[in-house]
Write an enzyme that holds these catalytic residues in place. Structure first.
Site, short mmCIF file in Angstrom:
data_model
loop_
_atom_site.label_atom_id
_atom_site.label_comp_id
_atom_site.label_asym_id
_atom_site.label_seq_id
_atom_site.Cartn_x
_atom_site.Cartn_y
_atom_site.Cartn_z
N ALA A 206 35.47 40.69 46.05
CA ALA A 206 36.92 41.49 46.05
C ALA A 206 36.52 42.88 45.43
CB ALA A 206 37.98 40.81 45.29
N ASN A 207 37.65 43.63 45.52
CA ASN A 207 37.60 45.05 45.20
C ASN A 207 38.96 45.20 44.03
OD1 ASN A 207 39.45 46.46 46.74
ND2 ASN A 207 38.21 45.90 48.41
N ARG A 208 39.03 46.48 43.52
CA ARG A 208 39.92 46.64 42.61
C ARG A 208 41.31 47.16 43.30
NH1 ARG A 208 37.85 46.31 37.54
NH2 ARG A 208 35.74 46.69 37.12
N SER A 209 41.65 47.41 44.45
CA SER A 209 42.55 47.47 45.11
C SER A 209 43.80 46.87 44.97
CB SER A 209 42.54 48.11 46.59
OG SER A 209 43.64 48.37 47.24
N ALA A 272 41.72 49.14 51.23
CA ALA A 272 39.95 49.02 50.76
C ALA A 272 39.51 48.04 51.28
CB ALA A 272 40.12 48.87 49.26
#
Ligand code: CTP
Length: 398
Positions: A206-209, A272
């Site tokens: 995943a990413n931090r968005s 993102a």
């Protein structure tokens, strides 16, 4: 249609003021952000506490109370619509003649938002030539008049002058709002959140968005009259007033865009999107006893680049650029490479900016080499700036 729209509900002094309590509730239930403004006359018929409890904000009853130094201009400026129900002959006359005699007439004269006036008075007053002329003046200036109905009036009289039914007033508010706002009649697709790409049945990359900036943009577009489709990978509750498509992976987001983007006037890619996804290591759960897996990645489709090459004439395409170095150079390279009209670039390594924060600071680059730096603002305020720029780019005639 009313979701997220800011409605000022003006209540002036007539017996029908009790009906505006129900109107207030109906507007709030439909998702509007309602601020009641009561005249002194209204307060003789209904208590402010009733409106305080039902509305989205405390009722304003005087120019001289509350936090704001200039409540009338602030309210007038923020409003998407002002509805006055009931409107007395005095309020109608004041508005027709530009007279600010109390808090409500001040708001009415200070606003540029559309105004809906719902008169209620005795038949003799409604038919008086002065009132007839004032109503004609208001109509000629574009004010929507919801005509009073015939029926029983205060004191047992019967005739024309009863406040229109609440259903008719809500319908008038809805249809007035539908045709107002600088994005009325436009279809806007917004993507938001960080995509999550499965490694196995339980794990993801995943990413931090957080999706907060994209959700704020969707909310702002809806508030300004657009028909909004929000394609979101975020877990937070999406804003009201948008059609929502929930997705998880870049591929699902791409599939949703394939359906929604071709007919959109505007596409804003705030999501993102993962650039790479794991080649799944197992259909089920990879067991710890099997040891550390080797995770191999494959590229995903660049959704924005695809939208850029399929762009219709007149369609507005907005990308985001999350950068840690050479912000403007990297972002303008993406603007050109992906055939964008605008790119919203942020330095995600700066404090309080971007992923997960309530605030953001962006540079908005356009195709003419312009660069607008916003400074640190709330994500809602950034959304307003982005939509302001989009609105200016939309062709006037379609
Ligand atoms: N984007 C996309 N599809 C992808 C990756 C990104 O549509 N597979 C979109 C994003 O939604 C964003 C823009 O492209 O609007 C730029 O994303 P960003 O991550 O900043 O840039 P990349 O093009 O991925 O390039 P790099 O990772 O090298 O910075």
């Amino acid at each position: 249609m009313l979701a997220g729209r800011r409605v000022v509900l003006g209540v002036s002094g007539g017996i029908a003021a009790y009906k505006s309590v129900e109107l207030c509730r109906r507007l709030v239930d439909a998702g509007a952000h309602v601020t009641p403004v009561l005249t002194e006359g209204a307060l003789r018929f209904v208590g402010r506490t009733t409106f305080d409890a039902l509305a989205s904000e405390r009722a304003l009853v005087s120019l001289w109370e509350g936090e704001s130094r200039i409540p009338h201009t602030e309210l007038g400026r923020r409003a998407d619509l002002v509805v006055v129900a009931p409107a007395t002959a005095r309020v109608i006359g004041a508005l027709a003649n530009g007279l600010s005699t109390d808090v409500l007439t001040n708001v009415l004269i200070a606003t540029r938002a559309p105004v809906v006036v719902c008169p209620a008075m005795h038949t003799e007053m409604w038919e008086h030539p002065a009132v007839v002329a004032n109503i004609a003046t208001l109509r000629s200036r574009g004010v929507t008049i919801v005509e009073p109905e015939a029926g029983r009036l205060a004191g047992g009289d019967i005739g024309v002058g009863r406040l229109a039914g609440i259903d008719s007033i809500v319908t008038a508010v809805e249809s007035t709002l539908a045709f107002s706002g600088d994005l009325a009649g436009r279809r806007v697709v917004v993507t938001a959140g960080g995509t999550r790409e499965p490694i196995d049945a339980v794990r993801v990359i995943a990413n931090r968005s957080s999706g907060r900036q994209g959700h704020a943009i969707a909310a702002e577009a809806a508030r300004r009259g657009a028909e909004v489709v929000l394609i979101t990978a975020a877990e937070s509750t999406p804003p009201a007033g948008c059609a929502v498509v929930h997705v998880e992976t870049a591929e699902q987001m791409g599939n949703a865009l394939d359906v929604e983007a071709p007919s959109a006037d505007v596409v804003i890619m705030a999501a993102a999107v993962a650039d790479f996804r794991p080649i799944p290591i197992s259909d089920g759960k990879h067991k710890k006893s099997d040891g550390p897996p080797e995770i191999r990645l494959e590229p995903t489709r660049d959704l924005l680049a695809g939208l850029g090459s399929a762009k219709r004439p007149g369609q507005v395409l907005v990308g985001f650029a999350a950068e840690t170095d050479d912000l403007v150079a990297n972002a303008s390279q993406k603007l050109t490479a992906k055939s964008l009209d605008l790119i919203v670039a942020n330095d995600v390594s700066a404090p309080e900016v971007g992923f997960g924060h309530a605030t953001n600071a962006v540079t908005i680059l356009d195709g003419e080499g312009g660069a607008e730096e916003t400074g640190l603002l709330s994500k809602e305020a950034i959304a307003t700036r982005v939509i302001d720029r989009v609105a200016r780019l939309l062709p006037a005639v379609r």
